[in-house]
Design a protein around this motif. Structure first.
Motif, PDB file in Angstrom:
ATOM      1  N   LEU A 122      42.170  41.225  37.806  1.00 50.70           N
ATOM      2  CA  LEU A 122      41.499  41.750  38.984  1.00 50.70           C
ATOM      3  C   LEU A 122      40.410  40.794  39.443  1.00 50.70           C
ATOM      4  CD1 LEU A 122      41.073  45.464  37.812  1.00 50.70           C
ATOM      5  CD2 LEU A 122      42.901  44.497  39.227  1.00 50.70           C
ATOM      6  N   LYS A 123      40.267  40.679  40.771  1.00 49.80           N
ATOM      7  CA  LYS A 123      39.217  39.836  41.329  1.00 49.80           C
ATOM      8  C   LYS A 123      38.949  40.262  42.766  1.00 49.80           C
ATOM      9  CE  LYS A 123      42.557  36.206  42.535  1.00 49.80           C
ATOM     10  NZ  LYS A 123      42.886  34.765  42.384  1.00 49.80           N
ATOM     11  N   LEU A 124      37.970  39.619  43.383  1.00 49.05           N
ATOM     12  CA  LEU A 124      37.545  39.958  44.735  1.00 49.05           C
ATOM     13  C   LEU A 124      38.729  39.960  45.700  1.00 49.05           C
ATOM     14  CD1 LEU A 124      35.086  40.516  46.587  1.00 49.05           C
ATOM     15  CD2 LEU A 124      34.930  38.058  46.961  1.00 49.05           C
ATOM     16  N   GLY A 125      38.848  41.049  46.488  1.00 44.71           N
ATOM     17  CA  GLY A 125      39.898  41.166  47.481  1.00 44.71           C
ATOM     18  C   GLY A 125      41.084  41.995  47.040  1.00 44.71           C
TER      19      GLY A 125
ATOM     20  N   ASP B  99      43.545  50.431  39.232  1.00 42.63           N
ATOM     21  CA  ASP B  99      42.717  50.107  38.062  1.00 42.63           C
ATOM     22  C   ASP B  99      41.265  49.821  38.454  1.00 42.63           C
ATOM     23  OD1 ASP B  99      44.946  50.418  36.539  1.00 42.63           O
ATOM     24  OD2 ASP B  99      45.231  48.293  36.085  1.00 42.63           O
ATOM     25  N   VAL B 100      41.060  49.446  39.714  1.00 45.04           N
ATOM     26  CA  VAL B 100      39.692  49.168  40.158  1.00 45.04           C
ATOM     27  C   VAL B 100      38.850  50.446  40.132  1.00 45.04           C
ATOM     28  CG1 VAL B 100      38.255  48.283  42.042  1.00 45.04           C
ATOM     29  CG2 VAL B 100      40.460  47.214  41.555  1.00 45.04           C
ATOM     30  N   GLU B 101      39.478  51.601  40.350  1.00 45.52           N
ATOM     31  CA  GLU B 101      38.740  52.870  40.262  1.00 45.52           C
ATOM     32  C   GLU B 101      38.149  53.050  38.862  1.00 45.52           C
ATOM     33  OE1 GLU B 101      40.742  56.377  41.460  1.00 45.52           O
ATOM     34  OE2 GLU B 101      41.445  55.557  43.375  1.00 45.52           O
TER      35      GLU B 101
ATOM     36  N   ASP C 195      35.689  45.051  45.988  1.00 43.20           N
ATOM     37  CA  ASP C 195      34.903  44.485  47.079  1.00 43.20           C
ATOM     38  C   ASP C 195      33.725  43.677  46.546  1.00 43.20           C
ATOM     39  OD1 ASP C 195      33.114  46.427  46.183  1.00 43.20           O
ATOM     40  OD2 ASP C 195      33.573  47.829  47.812  1.00 43.20           O
ATOM     41  N   THR C 196      32.807  43.302  47.440  1.00 46.14           N
ATOM     42  CA  THR C 196      31.677  42.466  47.037  1.00 46.14           C
ATOM     43  C   THR C 196      30.742  43.200  46.090  1.00 46.14           C
ATOM     44  OG1 THR C 196      30.484  43.126  49.047  1.00 46.14           O
ATOM     45  CG2 THR C 196      31.732  41.057  49.123  1.00 46.14           C
ATOM     46  N   TYR C 197      30.667  44.534  46.191  1.00 40.99           N
ATOM     47  CA  TYR C 197      29.832  45.301  45.263  1.00 40.99           C
ATOM     48  C   TYR C 197      30.372  45.174  43.839  1.00 40.99           C
ATOM     49  CZ  TYR C 197      28.147  47.550  49.561  1.00 40.99           C
ATOM     50  OH  TYR C 197      27.616  47.788  50.800  1.00 40.99           O
ATOM     51  N   VAL C 198      31.693  45.333  43.701  1.00 41.22           N
ATOM     52  CA  VAL C 198      32.324  45.219  42.380  1.00 41.22           C
ATOM     53  C   VAL C 198      32.207  43.786  41.864  1.00 41.22           C
ATOM     54  CG1 VAL C 198      34.463  45.471  41.077  1.00 41.22           C
ATOM     55  CG2 VAL C 198      33.913  47.118  42.869  1.00 41.22           C
ATOM     56  N   ASP C 199      32.407  42.830  42.731  1.00 41.87           N
ATOM     57  CA  ASP C 199      32.301  41.425  42.344  1.00 41.87           C
ATOM     58  C   ASP C 199      30.913  41.128  41.777  1.00 41.87           C
ATOM     59  OD1 ASP C 199      33.353  38.577  42.465  1.00 41.87           O
ATOM     60  OD2 ASP C 199      31.592  38.387  43.751  1.00 41.87           O
TER      61      ASP C 199
ATOM     62  N   GLY D 223      26.989  37.040  28.122  1.00 44.29           N
ATOM     63  CA  GLY D 223      27.148  35.624  27.820  1.00 44.29           C
ATOM     64  C   GLY D 223      28.491  35.055  28.221  1.00 44.29           C
ATOM     65  N   LEU D 224      29.115  35.643  29.241  1.00 46.03           N
ATOM     66  CA  LEU D 224      30.431  35.201  29.702  1.00 46.03           C
ATOM     67  C   LEU D 224      30.296  34.436  31.019  1.00 46.03           C
ATOM     68  CD1 LEU D 224      32.327  38.549  29.012  1.00 46.03           C
ATOM     69  CD2 LEU D 224      32.520  36.438  27.685  1.00 46.03           C
ATOM     70  N   PRO D 225      31.306  33.649  31.383  1.00 44.96           N
ATOM     71  CA  PRO D 225      31.256  32.947  32.672  1.00 44.96           C
ATOM     72  C   PRO D 225      31.157  33.942  33.815  1.00 44.96           C
ATOM     73  CG  PRO D 225      33.026  32.103  31.287  1.00 44.96           C
ATOM     74  CD  PRO D 225      32.525  33.341  30.620  1.00 44.96           C
ATOM     75  N   ALA D 226      30.140  33.832  34.617  1.00 43.31           N
ATOM     76  CA  ALA D 226      29.910  34.799  35.701  1.00 43.31           C
ATOM     77  C   ALA D 226      30.711  34.406  36.929  1.00 43.31           C
ATOM     78  CB  ALA D 226      28.424  34.879  36.018  1.00 43.31           C
ATOM     79  N   ASP D 227      32.047  34.571  36.834  1.00 43.88           N
ATOM     80  CA  ASP D 227      32.921  34.178  37.927  1.00 43.88           C
ATOM     81  C   ASP D 227      33.465  35.374  38.702  1.00 43.88           C
ATOM     82  OD1 ASP D 227      34.648  35.234  36.060  1.00 43.88           O
ATOM     83  OD2 ASP D 227      35.760  33.378  35.694  1.00 43.88           O
ATOM     84  N   GLY D 228      33.164  36.596  38.245  1.00 43.58           N
ATOM     85  CA  GLY D 228      33.631  37.780  38.949  1.00 43.58           C
ATOM     86  C   GLY D 228      35.097  38.090  38.757  1.00 43.58           C
ATOM     87  N   VAL D 229      35.762  37.361  37.880  1.00 46.37           N
ATOM     88  CA  VAL D 229      37.196  37.561  37.642  1.00 46.37           C
ATOM     89  C   VAL D 229      37.401  38.296  36.320  1.00 46.37           C
ATOM     90  CG1 VAL D 229      39.415  36.417  37.312  1.00 46.37           C
ATOM     91  CG2 VAL D 229      37.762  35.483  38.938  1.00 46.37           C
ATOM     92  N   MET D 230      38.267  39.287  36.336  1.00 48.19           N
ATOM     93  CA  MET D 230      38.529  40.066  35.137  1.00 48.19           C
ATOM     94  C   MET D 230      39.556  39.360  34.253  1.00 48.19           C
ATOM     95  SD  MET D 230      36.586  42.690  35.213  1.00 48.19           S
ATOM     96  CE  MET D 230      37.393  43.583  33.887  1.00 48.19           C
TER      97      MET D 230
END
Length: 423
Positions: A101-104, A109-111, A134-138, A149-156
């Protein structure tokens, strides 16, 4: 994250994020008041920057508060109370880990992900529950990743899923375990001191109960663990010789010599006998471990294992801190690569701070000494306390709880060893 944890490059795991999950919502809540303040301000040239800054001031991940601090103890006690409530209310849901899961993305499962992030405080409840990433979840996922301590890339990816799906009950136990560790170190530790946090692979230089600099570190492998140390830094060696520990001679150098008889020559390593005289490598039977009874010393230089500088302190295990020629290792997600000693990123900044009270050793003189290539030991006028510690969970702000991989398994729960369970 399909990339192997051993080669996953990121510089983001230790970078402070000013974004929080509710940033955009906070802007809406501030509304006309915030806009009015900006319109009346003297420096209206950067309205957008000022507006964003106002909206994201609270609940930051970044902090100058040391991990070893009475305030940190208070914050972790508050966090324990919050997690007790979360556990009492049934914890948080397990997020299905079958999709990247990622932005867009729009997915059922996002719920579940939104519910999970709301419960842990990473996503504002006002963001609601929907299928939209969306951007809030990202922003919420990035906040969560930074806290862990993980890479803050917004990707699951797999490590983010693994951290998300550790139960609230286990996280509560981790906080309680580390509260004991923090309480034992919450007294006066010195006006200035250095703290190495092994699970975080991070170093804090602390002065007057404020972190003046943080440094990414590389610490011991699981089978060559960095020990707990309470000591005082008393010496800095510029352009050090490197004396290989017996363990490295046995586990690394002897096998390498069997494969490549020129290894020692190519790496400027000399074998010294008990009398200090050099021994010809060709006179040693490398099919045995006879070489382990001799001393292996590497000359100063660009390929020296400690590169430009070594930081010494009394230690029963013989460990120390040092520079490294392999700077790329600092970008790894899992920085557990050494044989027990601690490699320090931006070590020159730390050394200049350590040498501040030692006459004649300003930044310029220090850099000149490195360029000279000469081995130069420097005794500190005022030794600086150093603490190697093991803290895998802490809090340096209200609502900001940090967790790290229990790399050495000292928290007592296998699930917390994400580096093993997420493979």
């Amino acid at each position: 994250m399909n990339t192997s944890r051993r080669i996953f490059l990121t510089g983001a795991s230790l970078i402070a994020l000013d974004l929080i999950a509710s940033a955009a919502l906070a802007q809406e809540a501030q509304g006309l008041d915030a806009i009015g303040q900006l319109l009346k301000s003297q420096g209206r040239g950067n309205w957008s920057d000022d507006f964003d800054a106002q909206a994201s001031q609270s609940n930051k991940i970044a902090s100058r508060l040391p991990i070893f601090s009475p305030q940190t103890v208070t914050y972790i006690e508050q966090a324990i109370g919050q997690y007790q409530q979360i556990v009492a209310q049934g914890g948080w849901p397990v997020v299905p880990s079958t999709k990247k899961l990622k932005l867009g993305v729009v997915d059922p499962d996002v719920e579940v992900l939104r519910k999970r992030l709301i419960i842990s405080g990473d996503l504002s409840a006002r963001a609601g529950v929907s299928q939209a990433y969306d951007t809030y979840v990202d922003a919420a996922v990035k906040r969560f990743q930074t806290r862990h301590g993980l890479p803050a890339d917004g990707v699951m990816g797999k490590y983010t899923y693994a951290a998300l799906n550790i139960s609230a009950q286990v996280r509560l136990g981790q906080l309680e375990t580390n509260l004991v560790r923090l309480r034992s170190m919450s007294g006066f530790l010195g006006d200035r001191y250095v703290m190495v946090n092994i699970p975080a692979a991070q170093i804090e230089a602390v002065e007057n109960n404020r972190v003046v600099s943080r440094h990414t570190a590389i610490v011991g492998k699981i089978d060559r663990q960095t020990p707990i140390v309470n000591s005082k830094i008393n010496e800095v060696v510029v352009n050090p010789y490197w004396n290989a520990p017996v363990s490295i001679v046995r586990k690394d150098i002897i096998p390498l010599m069997r494969k490549n008889p020129k290894y020692l020559v190519e790496n400027n390593i000399h074998i010294l006998g008990p009398d200090g005289n050099e021994i010809d490598p060709q006179t040693i039977d490398w099919n045995t471990e006879d070489a382990a009874k001799f001393r292996f010393r590497q000359d100063p230089g660009a390929i020296n294992a400690m590169a430009s500088v070594k930081i010494n302190f009394p230690s029963p295990d013989g460990v120390y801190m040092h520079d490294t020629p392999s700077q790329g290792l600092f970008n790894k997600l899992m920085r557990f690569e050494s044989s027990g000693c601690v490699r320090v990123q931006n070590v020159r900044d730390l050394v200049v701070w350590l040498l501040r009270d030692t006459p004649g050793w300003n930044r310029q003189h220090f850099e000149q000494a490195i360029k000279s290539g000469e081995n130069t030991p420097i005794q500190l006028v005022n030794p600086v306390p150093v603490y190697f510690t093991y803290v895998s969970a802490w809090s340096t702000g209200d609502g900001v709880v940090q967790f790290r991989d229990d790399i050495y398994g000292r928290d007592g729960v296998d699930e917390l060893q994400i580096s093993s369970t997420a493979l």
